[in-house]
Design a protein around this motif. Structure first.
Motif, PDB file in Angstrom:
ATOM      1  N   ASP A 108     -46.928  37.316 -55.960  1.00 16.64           N
ATOM      2  CA  ASP A 108     -47.388  37.004 -54.613  1.00 16.64           C
ATOM      3  C   ASP A 108     -47.869  35.555 -54.544  1.00 16.64           C
ATOM      4  OD1 ASP A 108     -48.704  40.286 -54.332  1.00 16.64           O
ATOM      5  OD2 ASP A 108     -46.985  39.484 -53.239  1.00 16.64           O
ATOM      6  N   VAL A 109     -47.298  34.781 -53.660  1.00 20.23           N
ATOM      7  CA  VAL A 109     -47.688  33.388 -53.452  1.00 20.23           C
ATOM      8  C   VAL A 109     -49.027  33.345 -52.719  1.00 20.23           C
ATOM      9  CG1 VAL A 109     -47.068  31.225 -52.290  1.00 20.23           C
ATOM     10  CG2 VAL A 109     -45.304  32.597 -53.459  1.00 20.23           C
ATOM     11  N   SER A 110     -49.888  32.404 -53.099  1.00 17.45           N
ATOM     12  CA  SER A 110     -51.187  32.242 -52.443  1.00 17.45           C
ATOM     13  C   SER A 110     -51.329  30.851 -51.846  1.00 17.45           C
ATOM     14  CB  SER A 110     -52.329  32.491 -53.426  1.00 17.45           C
ATOM     15  OG  SER A 110     -52.402  33.840 -53.793  1.00 17.45           O
ATOM     16  N   LEU A 111     -51.975  30.784 -50.695  1.00 26.14           N
ATOM     17  CA  LEU A 111     -52.316  29.532 -50.030  1.00 26.14           C
ATOM     18  C   LEU A 111     -53.830  29.435 -49.943  1.00 26.14           C
ATOM     19  CD1 LEU A 111     -49.837  29.753 -47.001  1.00 26.14           C
ATOM     20  CD2 LEU A 111     -49.399  28.775 -49.269  1.00 26.14           C
ATOM     21  N   SER A 112     -54.377  28.245 -50.165  1.00 26.47           N
ATOM     22  CA  SER A 112     -55.825  28.075 -50.122  1.00 26.47           C
ATOM     23  C   SER A 112     -56.201  26.817 -49.357  1.00 26.47           C
ATOM     24  CB  SER A 112     -56.415  28.015 -51.533  1.00 26.47           C
ATOM     25  OG  SER A 112     -55.961  26.862 -52.211  1.00 26.47           O
ATOM     26  N   ALA A 113     -57.396  26.847 -48.765  1.00 24.68           N
ATOM     27  CA  ALA A 113     -57.977  25.679 -48.106  1.00 24.68           C
ATOM     28  C   ALA A 113     -59.454  25.640 -48.457  1.00 24.68           C
ATOM     29  CB  ALA A 113     -57.789  25.743 -46.591  1.00 24.68           C
ATOM     30  N   SER A 114     -59.924  24.487 -48.928  1.00 19.65           N
ATOM     31  CA  SER A 114     -61.314  24.357 -49.353  1.00 19.65           C
ATOM     32  C   SER A 114     -61.954  23.132 -48.715  1.00 19.65           C
ATOM     33  CB  SER A 114     -61.409  24.226 -50.880  1.00 19.65           C
ATOM     34  OG  SER A 114     -60.872  25.353 -51.524  1.00 19.65           O
ATOM     35  N   ARG A 115     -63.266  23.230 -48.504  1.00 21.49           N
ATOM     36  CA  ARG A 115     -64.059  22.105 -47.980  1.00 21.49           C
ATOM     37  C   ARG A 115     -65.239  21.884 -48.918  1.00 21.49           C
ATOM     38  NH1 ARG A 115     -66.902  18.253 -46.307  1.00 21.49           N
ATOM     39  NH2 ARG A 115     -67.091  17.648 -44.115  1.00 21.49           N
ATOM     40  N   TYR A 116     -65.420  20.627 -49.358  1.00 22.59           N
ATOM     41  CA  TYR A 116     -66.520  20.279 -50.235  1.00 22.59           C
ATOM     42  C   TYR A 116     -67.683  19.707 -49.430  1.00 22.59           C
ATOM     43  CZ  TYR A 116     -63.218  20.569 -54.133  1.00 22.59           C
ATOM     44  OH  TYR A 116     -62.300  21.001 -55.053  1.00 22.59           O
ATOM     45  N   PHE A 117     -68.885  20.075 -49.837  1.00 20.72           N
ATOM     46  CA  PHE A 117     -70.110  19.501 -49.284  1.00 20.72           C
ATOM     47  C   PHE A 117     -70.898  18.935 -50.466  1.00 20.72           C
ATOM     48  CE2 PHE A 117     -68.677  22.930 -46.611  1.00 20.72           C
ATOM     49  CZ  PHE A 117     -68.759  22.405 -45.324  1.00 20.72           C
ATOM     50  N   VAL A 118     -71.061  17.605 -50.499  1.00 17.95           N
ATOM     51  CA  VAL A 118     -71.643  16.932 -51.655  1.00 17.95           C
ATOM     52  C   VAL A 118     -73.058  16.455 -51.323  1.00 17.95           C
ATOM     53  CG1 VAL A 118     -71.368  15.055 -53.317  1.00 17.95           C
ATOM     54  CG2 VAL A 118     -69.343  16.177 -52.347  1.00 17.95           C
ATOM     55  N   TYR A 119     -74.003  16.816 -52.189  1.00 15.21           N
ATOM     56  CA  TYR A 119     -75.389  16.380 -52.076  1.00 15.21           C
ATOM     57  C   TYR A 119     -75.662  15.481 -53.283  1.00 15.21           C
ATOM     58  CZ  TYR A 119     -75.224  20.246 -48.836  1.00 15.21           C
ATOM     59  OH  TYR A 119     -74.855  21.096 -47.811  1.00 15.21           O
ATOM     60  N   THR A 120     -75.367  14.186 -53.127  1.00 18.95           N
ATOM     61  CA  THR A 120     -75.329  13.259 -54.256  1.00 18.95           C
ATOM     62  C   THR A 120     -76.684  13.130 -54.932  1.00 18.95           C
ATOM     63  OG1 THR A 120     -73.590  12.028 -53.123  1.00 18.95           O
ATOM     64  CG2 THR A 120     -74.685  10.935 -54.967  1.00 18.95           C
ATOM     65  N   ARG A 121     -77.752  13.052 -54.172  1.00 16.94           N
ATOM     66  CA  ARG A 121     -79.068  12.824 -54.768  1.00 16.94           C
ATOM     67  C   ARG A 121     -79.438  13.925 -55.746  1.00 16.94           C
ATOM     68  NH1 ARG A 121     -83.977  11.440 -50.843  1.00 16.94           N
ATOM     69  NH2 ARG A 121     -82.531   9.707 -50.513  1.00 16.94           N
ATOM     70  N   ARG A 122     -79.098  15.177 -55.411  1.00 15.65           N
ATOM     71  CA  ARG A 122     -79.417  16.304 -56.285  1.00 15.65           C
ATOM     72  C   ARG A 122     -78.253  16.684 -57.192  1.00 15.65           C
ATOM     73  NH1 ARG A 122     -84.062  18.913 -54.985  1.00 15.65           N
ATOM     74  NH2 ARG A 122     -85.045  18.369 -53.002  1.00 15.65           N
ATOM     75  N   LYS A 123     -77.152  15.932 -57.107  1.00 11.18           N
ATOM     76  CA  LYS A 123     -75.965  16.208 -57.915  1.00 11.18           C
ATOM     77  C   LYS A 123     -75.513  17.659 -57.745  1.00 11.18           C
ATOM     78  CE  LYS A 123     -76.848  12.635 -61.372  1.00 11.18           C
ATOM     79  NZ  LYS A 123     -76.978  12.335 -62.810  1.00 11.18           N
ATOM     80  N   VAL A 124     -75.416  18.066 -56.497  1.00 17.25           N
ATOM     81  CA  VAL A 124     -75.006  19.435 -56.155  1.00 17.25           C
ATOM     82  C   VAL A 124     -73.756  19.373 -55.290  1.00 17.25           C
ATOM     83  CG1 VAL A 124     -75.628  21.515 -54.861  1.00 17.25           C
ATOM     84  CG2 VAL A 124     -77.313  20.413 -56.325  1.00 17.25           C
TER      85      VAL A 124
END
Length: 260
Positions: A108-124
């Motif tokens: 089964d072929v899979s498709l994905s979409a992701s969004r990153y949220f970066v909190y640089t000061r806390r390295k999260v």
């Protein structure tokens, strides 16, 4: 797939075989992955079974967005639960059918979409993902259910020097079929990665998933891996898996190569 056969994994956070970092590139980038994995065990069915997966995937990253396509080829022998197919090597999506003989073909072929949220000061870093499993596997060969699945997932990664730790979870809405008693499933994962040098890194993860076959034992397993930068634009990962529940493989090994 059948209940004997699921990453990294990782989809996704992509399979549990990923080099965890806390800040993605903001530039547009296209990468290609090539993965193989072999897993074996009784999977709670009382008989030995094994599964071999070879897959290719493509990921397009731009700014804090990431789009992915995962295409597996599958060879299964014995009464394997095919829910392993998409947990492993990439996107954590599953199907569930059973076979009592050797079968092979397109998974089964899979498709994905992701969004990153970066909190640089806390390295999260927070990664929110959606995954759609397309019913491309042949249900007549029992390589899939013939129904689509839809998944939601979130992962949090915290960087501390050379160490990164991650926690993640998700939920999959499973396509229903009259042939099998399937249910939606939850999943959870925790992992750690250490960049030992500019070239090598080591890591591990524990992974629990609710079985999508109603009444079957839940898979619960651990994966360890070593990653290496082959060149500035190519890296490889070697990994090994073992299970702690009747719904997991006894052991598994695999290799992944990524070209950017």
């Amino acid at each position: 797939m059948s209940t004997r056969m699921m990453r990294l994994r990782s989809v996704v956070a992509p399979v549990c075989v990923i080099a965890i970092a806390y800040e993605p590139s903001l530039a547009q980038e296209l990468s290609y992955g090539f993965s193989t994995e072999f897993v074996a065990g009784e999977f709670g069915l009382g008989r030995s079974a094994d599964l071999f997966i070879a897959a290719v995937d493509t990921t397009w990253s731009i700014d804090k967005w990431e789009l992915g396509v995962f295409v597996p080829l599958v060879r299964a022998s014995g009464p394997v639960p095919f829910e392993e197919q998409h947990r492993r090597l990439s996107l954590n999506q599953t199907t569930a059918t059973f076979v009592d003989e050797t079968q092979s073909g397109l998974g089964d072929v899979s498709l994905s979409a992701s969004r990153y949220f970066v909190y640089t000061r806390r390295k999260v870093l927070l990664q929110a993902s959606t995954i759609v499993k397309l019913p491309t596997a042949d249900p007549d060969k029992l390589l899939g259910t013939g129904e689509p699945d839809f998944g939601l997932r979130a992962d949090v990664v915290r960087g501390v020097g050379a160490l990164s730790v991650s926690l993640g979870g998700g939920y999959v809405f499973t396509g229903r079929t009259s042939q099998f008693d399937l249910q939606n499933r939850a999943e959870a994962r925790a992992g750690a990665f250490v960049q030992a040098s500019s070239r090598y890194g080591v890591g591990g993860a524990i992974d629990w998933r609710q079985s999508i076959v109603r009444g079957a034992p839940d898979p619960f397993e651990a994966t360890g891996y070593v990653s290496a930068n082959l060149t500035s634009r190519a890296r490889t990962t070697l990994f090994a898996t073992t299970g702690f529940s009747d719904g997991s493989p006894d052991y598994g090994v695999g290799l992944r190569i990524v070209l950017e």
